[in-house]
Design an enzyme around this catalytic site. Structure first.
Site, PDB file in Angstrom:
ATOM      1  CG  ASP A  72      -0.436  -0.535   2.383  1.00 15.78           C
ATOM      2  OD1 ASP A  72       1.032  -0.026   2.636  1.00 15.78           O
ATOM      3  OD2 ASP A  72      -1.014  -1.145   3.134  1.00 15.78           O
ATOM      4  CG  ASP A  74       1.007   4.594   4.388  1.00 18.53           C
ATOM      5  OD1 ASP A  74       0.123   4.344   3.909  1.00 18.53           O
ATOM      6  OD2 ASP A  74       1.806   4.017   5.066  1.00 18.53           O
ATOM      7  CG  ASP A 148      10.130   1.872  12.119  1.00 10.87           C
ATOM      8  OD1 ASP A 148      10.546   2.397  10.861  1.00 10.87           O
ATOM      9  OD2 ASP A 148       9.299   0.956  12.288  1.00 10.87           O
TER      10      ASP A 148
HETATM   11  P1  ATP Z   1       4.595  -2.778   5.562  1.00  7.38           P
HETATM   12  O1  ATP Z   1       5.250  -3.252   4.333  1.00  7.38           O
HETATM   13  O2  ATP Z   1       4.361  -3.940   6.425  1.00  7.38           O
HETATM   14  O3  ATP Z   1       3.438  -2.027   5.292  1.00  7.38           O
HETATM   15  P2  ATP Z   1       5.687  -0.422   6.667  1.00  7.38           P
HETATM   16  O4  ATP Z   1       7.157   0.150   6.878  1.00  7.38           O
HETATM   17  O5  ATP Z   1       5.066   0.476   5.677  1.00  7.38           O
HETATM   18  O6  ATP Z   1       5.593  -1.917   6.207  1.00  7.38           O
HETATM   19  P3  ATP Z   1       3.714   0.444   8.440  1.00  7.38           P
HETATM   20  O7  ATP Z   1       3.386  -0.134   9.562  1.00  7.38           O
HETATM   21  O8  ATP Z   1       2.606   0.407   7.086  1.00  7.38           O
HETATM   22  O9  ATP Z   1       4.820  -0.469   8.114  1.00  7.38           O
HETATM   23  O10 ATP Z   1       4.261   1.809   8.654  1.00  7.38           O
HETATM   24  C1  ATP Z   1       4.440   2.965   7.837  1.00  7.38           C
HETATM   25  C2  ATP Z   1       5.689   3.937   8.195  1.00  7.38           C
HETATM   26  O11 ATP Z   1       5.277   4.196   9.489  1.00  7.38           O
HETATM   27  C3  ATP Z   1       6.935   3.014   8.538  1.00  7.38           C
HETATM   28  O12 ATP Z   1       7.731   2.829   7.047  1.00  7.38           O
HETATM   29  C4  ATP Z   1       7.793   4.053   9.459  1.00  7.38           C
HETATM   30  O13 ATP Z   1       8.258   5.003   8.726  1.00  7.38           O
HETATM   31  C5  ATP Z   1       6.592   4.381  10.182  1.00  7.38           C
HETATM   32  N1  ATP Z   1       6.280   3.476  11.476  1.00  7.38           N
HETATM   33  C6  ATP Z   1       5.622   2.229  11.440  1.00  7.38           C
HETATM   34  N2  ATP Z   1       5.561   2.057  12.683  1.00  7.38           N
HETATM   35  C7  ATP Z   1       6.382   2.533  13.407  1.00  7.38           C
HETATM   36  C8  ATP Z   1       6.972   2.544  14.713  1.00  7.38           C
HETATM   37  N3  ATP Z   1       6.355   1.604  15.686  1.00  7.38           N
HETATM   38  N4  ATP Z   1       7.954   3.520  15.012  1.00  7.38           N
HETATM   39  C9  ATP Z   1       8.330   4.573  14.385  1.00  7.38           C
HETATM   40  N5  ATP Z   1       7.621   4.816  13.073  1.00  7.38           N
HETATM   41  C10 ATP Z   1       6.972   3.931  12.542  1.00  7.38           C
HETATM   42 MG    MG Z   2       2.700   0.132   5.155  1.00  2.00          MG
END
Ligand code: ATP
Ligand code: MG
Length: 472
Positions: A72, A74, A148
């Protein structure tokens, strides 16, 4: 003002940042723009036309750079939710504490959030340092610092085709290093879920965790216990459905993180045969994920916890408890033990129980129960589960195949199969026996010929030349 200056200093201190971010051109980041959602591009375009900054951010940029198709998209922007919403026909503000905007395009939702500031001293935390509120708007740089890992703090401008990189995330990504932004211990205390995320990105990217990022994890693993159950469940599910589930599980175990998530799994992984069952189940899950198919959380957890259920079930039966009742007891006991660590949502629990409890019925089916089972909503999942057990040589593969054929049949075919089964039943034959070259007829103690009897006849304890010698 003073607060902002302090925050700024803290940000810099945590981030240990040089003066400005890197700006990488297409030849440096290599993102194929055709893999970017046109809706995400649209959101950035509209916001930029209004004079705001807007970027694709987070996991999508990470995945695009290494050539994976993102799940997805963002968007991060310096526009506030109130400024974003009126710019789109279908957009809604969600969230209470920290609001963000869902911009809706048919099936796709582009989550659009305003740059946020990282935690600053003085922000409310629990006694272990876990942040309780994280809801202040911030600058672009601050937004990067509160993310993160360096690989997750990348911003892609789809119009300029430029990646903005405050923390050398592109280099880390190319070197396959998971590195937390800021002081590792502080960041894990702020949000212990980050420890799980580190494991997930390691497995998903085939990366290593930077030593300083990895060092405090085992010591801080118990902090996971203070995270709200629903978040923990979501992250655990993401771990197990990232396409590399077994690697993730082993990583979690090594770091002592399973203890607070799936405590029983420690015993499971310690037993070769039990671990093999989980490994098989998870490799099927991985295959589904990689083929872009959905994974059922109920099925997944049913498989992870099955071997302890099976063992207790068999023990109770050996003590003379009736089979169905014994399975119910075993399921209840394992579920209760699990739920003390990680709350599994009720609907998933219901799936797990149905999948488990049907296993006893496959092995003791009667004409009436077959038709009842076929109509159950989780019949298909339970049959898939039976297949897994057959592969693990826990039940006869012919029996499992008979049920699979039944599940795959039309109503008429089912009627025929069941009639044939019934004829076999009347004549003392067992379900599926017509197709089994291996099956031997033996006199039965019970009324001969239930599907369950067929399973028992072929089970290691009964068949000549037991296949795995296990106490079935
Ligand atoms: P996925 O491929 O699983 O969606 P993702 O990195 O996009 O991985 P998400 O949970 O969708 O994970 O989070 C989107 C973004 O928000 C992350 O890439 C990161 O920048 C930030 N983020 C998410 N969780 C945290 C956290 N616990 N602490 C700090 N930043 C976070
Ligand atoms: Mg994501």
């Amino acid at each position: 003002m003073l607060q902002q200056t302090i925050r700024h200093l803290v940000t810099r201190l945590f981030a240990g940042q040089p003066s400005g971010p890197l700006r990488l051109s297409h030849s440096q980041h290599g993102i194929d723009r055709r893999l970017v959602s046109r809706h995400a591009i649209k959101v950035c375009e509209v916001l930029q036309q209004q004079g705001y900054d807007a970027y694709v951010v987070g996991g999508a940029v990470r995945d695009l750079i290494i050539g994976l198709a993102p799940k997805d998209f963002d968007v991060a922007t310096n526009a506030t939710p109130a400024q974003i919403r009126p710019l789109f026909r279908r957009a809604r503000i969600i969230g209470r504490r920290f609001q963000l905007v869902h911009v809706v395009f048919g099936q796709e939702i582009i989550e659009t959030s305003t740059f946020r500031a990282p935690s600053a001293t003085g922000q409310p935390t629990d006694e272990h340092g876990r942040i309780l509120r994280d809801n202040e708007f911030g600058t672009h740089e601050e937004d990067a610092a509160r993310r993160d890992f360096t690989i997750n703090a990348l911003y892609y401008d789809p119009l300029k085709e430029e990646v903005i990189d405050f923390h050398h995330g592109v280099a880390d990504l190319k070197n396959r290093v998971v590195r937390i932004i800021g002081d590792p211990e502080t960041r894990y205390r702020e949000d212990p879920v980050r420890m799980l995320r580190a494991m997930r990105f390691k497995a998903k990217l085939g990366a290593r965790i930077d030593p300083a990022t990895e060092a405090p994890i085992t010591r801080l693993a118990p902090l996971i216990a203070h995270v709200p159950a629903s978040r923990l469940f979501d992250e655990t599910l993401k771990l197990l459905s990232c396409g590399h589930a077994m690697d993730c599980l082993r990583e979690l175990q090594r770091a002592g993180l399973t203890r607070n998530l799936i405590p029983i799994i420690e015993q499971v992984l310690a037993e070769d045969r039990d671990a093999a069952f989980v490994e098989m189940a998870l490799s099927r899950t991985d295959a589904r994920v990689r083929a872009g198919k959905a994974v059922s959380p109920g099925f997944l957890f049913a498989a992870l916890l099955w071997r302890p259920v099976h063992r207790r079930w068999q023990e109770q039966v050996a003590h003379g408890v009736q089979r169905n009742e014994a399975l119910i007891n075993a399921a209840d006991a394992v579920m209760e033990e699990q739920l003390q660590a990680l709350a599994i949502q009720r609907r998933h629990q219901a799936d797990m129980r149905d999948i488990w409890l049907m296993q006893a019925r496959f092995e003791r089916a009667t004409l009436r129960t077959i038709w009842r089972m076929v109509e159950q909503p989780r019949f298909r999942a339970a049959v898939d589960f039976l297949q897994l057990r057959a592969e693990a040589r826990e039940v006869d593969s012919v029996l499992a195949q008979w049920w699979m054929d039944l599940a795959n049949s039309s109503h008429e075919q089912r009627t025929q199969m069941i009639e044939a089964w019934q004829a076999g039943h009347a004549g003392g034959r067992k379900a599926g026996s017509g197709t089994s070259a291996r099956r031997r007829r033996r006199p039965s103690r019970r009324k001969a010929g239930t599907a369950a009897q067929a399973a028992e006849d072929a089970s290691p304890a009964h068949a000549s030349g037991a296949r795995d010698g296990s106490p079935h």
